[in-house]
Design an enzyme around this catalytic site. Structure first.
Site, PDB file in Angstrom:
ATOM      1  N   HIS A  47     -25.994 -11.140   3.557  1.00 34.17           N
ATOM      2  CA  HIS A  47     -26.443 -11.202   2.164  1.00 34.17           C
ATOM      3  C   HIS A  47     -26.482  -9.824   1.520  1.00 34.17           C
ATOM      4  CE1 HIS A  47     -27.116 -15.425   2.480  1.00 34.17           C
ATOM      5  NE2 HIS A  47     -27.980 -15.275   3.475  1.00 34.17           N
ATOM      6  N   ARG A  72     -26.087  -7.630  11.064  1.00 34.98           N
ATOM      7  CA  ARG A  72     -26.117  -9.081  10.855  1.00 34.98           C
ATOM      8  C   ARG A  72     -24.767  -9.482  10.271  1.00 34.98           C
ATOM      9  NH1 ARG A  72     -30.002 -13.203   7.513  1.00 34.98           N
ATOM     10  NH2 ARG A  72     -29.799 -11.719   5.801  1.00 34.98           N
ATOM     11  N   GLU A 148     -32.060 -21.357  11.785  1.00 33.81           N
ATOM     12  CA  GLU A 148     -32.484 -21.436  10.384  1.00 33.81           C
ATOM     13  C   GLU A 148     -32.117 -22.771   9.738  1.00 33.81           C
ATOM     14  OE1 GLU A 148     -30.937 -18.000   8.268  1.00 33.81           O
ATOM     15  OE2 GLU A 148     -28.970 -18.175   9.164  1.00 33.81           O
ATOM     16  N   ASP A 174     -33.841 -19.923   4.908  1.00 29.91           N
ATOM     17  CA  ASP A 174     -32.892 -21.019   5.104  1.00 29.91           C
ATOM     18  C   ASP A 174     -33.544 -22.200   5.804  1.00 29.91           C
ATOM     19  OD1 ASP A 174     -30.248 -20.519   4.019  1.00 29.91           O
ATOM     20  OD2 ASP A 174     -30.242 -18.757   5.294  1.00 29.91           O
TER      21      ASP A 174
HETATM   22  C1  3PY Z   1     -33.584 -16.396   6.147  1.00 27.50           C
HETATM   23  O1  3PY Z   1     -34.803 -16.355   5.963  1.00 27.50           O
HETATM   24  O2  3PY Z   1     -32.886 -17.406   5.953  1.00 27.50           O
HETATM   25  C2  3PY Z   1     -32.915 -15.216   6.623  1.00 27.50           C
HETATM   26  O3  3PY Z   1     -31.723 -15.258   6.844  1.00 27.50           O
HETATM   27  C3  3PY Z   1     -33.747 -13.994   6.808  1.00 27.50           C
HETATM   28  O4  3PY Z   1     -33.054 -12.948   7.331  1.00 27.50           O
HETATM   29 MG    MG Z   2     -30.764 -17.032   6.333  1.00 26.03          MG
END
Ligand code: 3PY
Ligand code: MG
Length: 257
Positions: A47, A72, A148, A174
């Site tokens: 992101h 990441r 997530e 997420d």
């Molecule tokens: C999320 O909270 O979805 C993330 O990817 C945090 O890094």
């Molecule tokens: Mg995420």
């Protein structure tokens, strides 16, 4: 190779690791950010606004700080994993790992044979870490799978059982979206908090480190006290916005408007 502590060794020495996200491209901002006392800094290629060439320059810039340099990934992309590890990243975090098969693919991309299928050519990693980097790499390069989605939570036992993972890392935003709940990072919906606790419990029971994103120091510390061992405290972009807006607000208040 001069002794370079791995993710696991740093965890064993410190108990928990404090990580910060670099979301802003640029070597100078990364250098300043990494110098603030973090245990690890993760270049956020998912992101954040960082592409491959900026990421390489940022890895160079943060080296002097001694932080653990992590990346990441945008997705489970074998080519990019190889290029980032060759560039000197000492670990990857991969989003949206929803089942054991994806976790296994992730580990295989990160490890040299026989465990995996990483291609040999560590152009910067061997130059800076030493000629024996290829022999050390499978120990040195950490692999964190992101949990997530509700599906990933369902599959947590099978995912955490995949050999070669160093930890599981929860994305609470997420996860909330996937569960149809509002994104509230400071105080998640009770159902999201219950899923977070379930993952923490299952992952810790396996002896793996559990990590998570936190939006503030208070939440980050509360999560460490709960048993999380790798906590990301927000990002460079959020820190810039928070500090700058606080300064401007203070000035405006002094100026009476
Ligand atoms: C999320 O909270 O979805 C993330 O990817 C945090 O890094
Ligand atoms: Mg995420």
């Amino acid at each position: 190779m001069t002794a370079i502590p791995s993710f696991q060794e740093r965890l064993a020495a410190k108990g928990h690791l404090l990580n910060g996200y670099c979301a802003m491209p640029g070597a100078f901002s990364a250098e300043l950010y990494a110098g603030q006392g973090w245990d690890a800094v993760t270049l956020d290629l998912q992101h954040g606004l960082i592409g491959y060439e900026a990421a390489v320059a940022m890895l160079q810039a943060i080296r002097a700080s001694g932080v653990l340099p992590l990346v990441r990934l945008p997705w489970l992309d074998p080519g990019l994993i190889m290029k980032m590890l060759d560039s000197g990243a000492l670990g990857v975090t991969c989003p949206m790992i929803n089942d054991a098969e994806a976790a296994e693919r992730l580990v295989r991309c990160c490890k040299y044979p026989p465990r995996g299928e990483r291609s040999m050519g560590p152009i910067r990693a061997a130059a800076i870490y030493g000629a024996d980097y290829p022999e050390q790499a499978n120990r040195l390069t950490s692999v964190l799978a992101m949990i997530e989605t509700a599906e990933a939570v369902e599959n947590i036992d099978a995912i955490a059982a995949v050999q070669g993972l160093d930890g599981i890392y929860i994305g609470p935003a997420d996860l909330a979206v996937s569960m149809g709940k509002p994104v509230r990072l400071e105080a998640p919906d009770p159902a999201v908090e219950a899923a977070i606790n379930h993952v923490l419990e299952r992952v810790t029971a396996r002896g793996l480190a559990c990590g998570i994103f936190a939006p503030s120091p208070a939440r980050a510390w509360a999560l460490v006290e709960r048993g999380f061992r790798f906590v990301t405290l927000s990002s460079d972009a959020r820190a810039l916005v928070a500090q700058t807006s606080a300064w401007v607000r203070s000035f405006r208040k002094l100026a009476g408007g």
